[in-house]
Design a protein around this motif. Structure first.
Motif, PDB file in Angstrom:
ATOM      1  N   ASN A 135       0.843  -1.196   0.000  1.00  0.00           N
ATOM      2  CA  ASN A 135       0.000   0.000   0.000  1.00  0.00           C
ATOM      3  C   ASN A 135       0.871   1.237   0.000  1.00  0.00           C
ATOM      4  N   GLY A 192      -1.863   5.559   7.430  1.00  0.00           N
ATOM      5  CA  GLY A 192      -0.981   4.437   7.104  1.00  0.00           C
ATOM      6  C   GLY A 192      -0.570   3.676   8.352  1.00  0.00           C
ATOM      7  N   ILE A 193      -0.281   4.398   9.439  1.00  0.00           N
ATOM      8  CA  ILE A 193       0.087   3.754  10.708  1.00  0.00           C
ATOM      9  C   ILE A 193      -1.092   2.957  11.254  1.00  0.00           C
ATOM     10  N   LYS A 240      -3.535   1.534   9.575  1.00  0.00           N
ATOM     11  CA  LYS A 240      -3.708   0.317   8.777  1.00  0.00           C
ATOM     12  C   LYS A 240      -2.629  -0.709   9.121  1.00  0.00           C
ATOM     13  N   ALA A 241      -1.401  -0.247   9.298  1.00  0.00           N
ATOM     14  CA  ALA A 241      -0.311  -1.161   9.685  1.00  0.00           C
ATOM     15  C   ALA A 241      -0.585  -1.772  11.057  1.00  0.00           C
ATOM     16  N   CYS A 242      -1.079  -0.967  12.005  1.00  0.00           N
ATOM     17  CA  CYS A 242      -1.400  -1.480  13.342  1.00  0.00           C
ATOM     18  C   CYS A 242      -2.523  -2.511  13.288  1.00  0.00           C
ATOM     19  N   TYR A 267      -0.917  -5.727  11.913  1.00  0.00           N
ATOM     20  CA  TYR A 267       0.055  -6.245  12.878  1.00  0.00           C
ATOM     21  C   TYR A 267      -0.629  -6.856  14.103  1.00  0.00           C
ATOM     22  N   VAL A 315       4.444  -7.053   8.981  1.00  0.00           N
ATOM     23  CA  VAL A 315       4.136  -5.735   8.432  1.00  0.00           C
ATOM     24  C   VAL A 315       5.429  -4.941   8.353  1.00  0.00           C
ATOM     25  N   ARG A 316       5.606  -4.215   7.270  1.00  0.00           N
ATOM     26  CA  ARG A 316       6.801  -3.381   7.104  1.00  0.00           C
ATOM     27  C   ARG A 316       6.369  -1.962   6.762  1.00  0.00           C
ATOM     28  N   ILE A 317       6.892  -1.001   7.520  1.00  0.00           N
ATOM     29  CA  ILE A 317       6.688   0.419   7.228  1.00  0.00           C
ATOM     30  C   ILE A 317       8.002   0.921   6.645  1.00  0.00           C
ATOM     31  N   LEU A 367       6.403  -6.112  13.306  1.00  0.00           N
ATOM     32  CA  LEU A 367       6.255  -4.847  12.580  1.00  0.00           C
ATOM     33  C   LEU A 367       7.649  -4.280  12.411  1.00  0.00           C
TER      34      LEU A 367
END
Length: 174
Positions: free
Chosen positions: A62, A76-77, A79-81, A84, A108-110, A159
């Motif tokens: 994404n 974005g954070i 959605k990642a949370c 995760y 998950v990778r940011i 994460l």
């Protein structure tokens, strides 16, 4: 055990086992009652209408592109949370179309510009600040490896914060 008798710790569970979805939902409900400001902020999150369509995206990769201060980072954070932790807050559920695998650890990778600028100034506060920004519940932020830039969750999920160029800052256009 007799009908109506209280359950003791260690007693066998009666009936069919809980589904992963039900177990995660029960965990979320217990966390709502704890004093974790990040979990409360995460649980009470309501997306901006423009972001609702993006939340429906079920792609593995994404990317958000938009103007400065347009909520790209916070959304974005969030959605990642969600991916995760395996928990989708009530304000997002109507828009969420992605199936989160709860029967195995999630990864998950940011991706950020640099560890020296973007991690401490932007991403870290949105993840783990207890004041007005952080979204990552304490249970999923308690194990952090600064050498790997990774959070390890209680269920084996991770994460990762990955810099485009970990050795050099990325120039910013102002």
């Amino acid at each position: 055990a007799e009908a109506g008798a209280m359950k003791n710790p260690g007693d066998m569970q009666q009936g069919p086992p809980k589904s992963p979805e039900l177990a995660i939902e029960e965990l979320a409900q217990t966390l709502v009652n704890q004093r974790d400001p990040r979990f409360k902020r995460f649980w009470d999150y309501k997306p901006a209408p423009i972001i609702c369509r993006w939340l429906q995206n079920s792609k593995r990769v994404n990317c958000l592109i938009g103007a400065k201060r347009s909520m790209k980072t916070s959304d974005g954070i969030i959605k990642a949370c969600c991916v995760y932790t395996g928990i989708v807050p009530p304000g997002i559920r109507a828009h969420w179309k992605k199936n989160i695998p709860l029967d195995r650890p999630r990864h998950v990778r940011i991706i950020i510009g640099s560890y020296s600028k973007h991690w401490p100034e932007t991403i870290r506060p949105y993840l783990i600040a207890d004041d007005k920004y952080g979204f990552l519940p304490r249970a999923w932020a308690s194990e952090y490896s600064s050498s790997e830039h990774m959070f390890y969750g209680p269920d084996g999920s991770w994460l990762s914060i990955t810099a485009v160029d970990p050795d050099q800052d990325v120039e910013q256009d102002e």
